[in-house]
Design a protein around this motif. Sequence first.
Motif, short mmCIF file in Angstrom:
data_model
loop_
_atom_site.label_atom_id
_atom_site.label_comp_id
_atom_site.label_asym_id
_atom_site.label_seq_id
_atom_site.Cartn_x
_atom_site.Cartn_y
_atom_site.Cartn_z
N LEU A 1 63.23 60.31 43.66
CA LEU A 1 64.05 61.27 42.93
C LEU A 1 65.40 61.49 43.61
O LEU A 1 66.43 61.60 42.94
CB LEU A 1 63.30 62.60 42.77
CG LEU A 1 62.11 62.58 41.81
CD1 LEU A 1 61.39 63.92 41.84
CD2 LEU A 1 62.55 62.23 40.41
N THR A 2 65.40 61.53 44.93
CA THR A 2 66.66 61.69 45.67
C THR A 2 67.56 60.49 45.44
O THR A 2 68.77 60.65 45.20
CB THR A 2 66.37 61.87 47.18
OG1 THR A 2 65.58 63.05 47.35
CG2 THR A 2 67.64 61.99 47.98
N ILE A 3 67.00 59.31 45.50
CA ILE A 3 67.79 58.09 45.26
C ILE A 3 68.34 58.11 43.84
O ILE A 3 69.52 57.81 43.61
CB ILE A 3 66.95 56.83 45.52
CG1 ILE A 3 66.66 56.70 47.02
CG2 ILE A 3 67.64 55.58 44.98
CD1 ILE A 3 65.61 55.66 47.36
N ASN A 4 67.53 58.48 42.86
CA ASN A 4 67.99 58.54 41.47
C ASN A 4 69.12 59.55 41.30
O ASN A 4 70.11 59.27 40.61
CB ASN A 4 66.83 58.86 40.52
CG ASN A 4 65.96 57.67 40.22
OD1 ASN A 4 66.31 56.54 40.52
ND2 ASN A 4 64.82 57.92 39.62
N ARG A 5 68.98 60.74 41.92
CA ARG A 5 70.04 61.75 41.83
C ARG A 5 71.33 61.23 42.46
O ARG A 5 72.42 61.44 41.90
CB ARG A 5 69.60 63.04 42.51
CG ARG A 5 68.78 63.95 41.63
CD ARG A 5 68.65 65.34 42.22
NE ARG A 5 68.07 65.33 43.56
CZ ARG A 5 66.77 65.37 43.82
NH1 ARG A 5 65.91 65.42 42.83
NH2 ARG A 5 66.33 65.35 45.06
N ASN A 6 71.22 60.58 43.61
CA ASN A 6 72.42 60.05 44.27
C ASN A 6 73.08 58.95 43.44
O ASN A 6 74.30 58.89 43.34
CB ASN A 6 72.08 59.54 45.67
CG ASN A 6 71.74 60.66 46.62
OD1 ASN A 6 72.08 61.82 46.39
ND2 ASN A 6 71.03 60.33 47.69
N LEU A 7 72.29 58.08 42.85
CA LEU A 7 72.85 57.04 41.98
C LEU A 7 73.52 57.64 40.76
O LEU A 7 74.61 57.22 40.35
CB LEU A 7 71.76 56.05 41.55
CG LEU A 7 71.25 55.08 42.61
CD1 LEU A 7 70.05 54.30 42.08
CD2 LEU A 7 72.35 54.12 43.03
N LEU A 8 72.89 58.63 40.17
CA LEU A 8 73.45 59.28 38.99
C LEU A 8 74.77 59.97 39.34
O LEU A 8 75.75 59.85 38.60
CB LEU A 8 72.44 60.28 38.41
CG LEU A 8 72.82 60.95 37.11
CD1 LEU A 8 73.06 59.91 36.02
CD2 LEU A 8 71.74 61.92 36.68
N ALA A 9 74.81 60.66 40.48
CA ALA A 9 76.05 61.31 40.91
C ALA A 9 77.15 60.28 41.15
O ALA A 9 78.31 60.49 40.77
CB ALA A 9 75.80 62.14 42.16
#
Length: 172
Positions: A132-140
């Motif tokens: 989830l952290t990786i996904n949030r960082n990619l999305l940002a």
Amino acid sequence: MSVTLKDLIHEFVPDRIAETGPAEGPAAPDPGYDGATALLVRDFLDAVEALSAVLEEESACIAAGMLDRLEVFAHRKAAMAEQLESSVLRARDEGIRLPDDLRAMTLERIDRLDRAVSVNAAGLVALRKAVLTINRNLLAALEKASSDGTYARDGQARRPVELSASGLNASL
């Protein structure tokens, strides 16, 4: 309120029978269970041991970063859960009651299973948080890269395309 395996094991305590008096002559010790009970308990304990081993193996793979087998572990755990449920239902249907020695042995194995479940769950939760952290960082990063530098009346950055986590293709 959820029912744990320990609760189920305590459900299978034998009914107490009042003593009728002293036994006549020396008798062979009665183990308190028959062959069918012993077979059913053996099948149940084998399934508990196998599930514990799979959970421990999966936890070790997660700790080592070997994530390619998670789907295989999920299928194996589901099959073993069905086997455990089947054993418990058979025991309930047949009215099996566990004598003290079998109940103690079963509770020891269930304690091992509880520990394996706790360690495994902690590893899976940590893995999920990392994803989830990786996904949030990619999305940002995608939002920042696609922003055209203008803002709407509400103060939100405007971008030419809509980005969402559902459109993000990130796999392990």
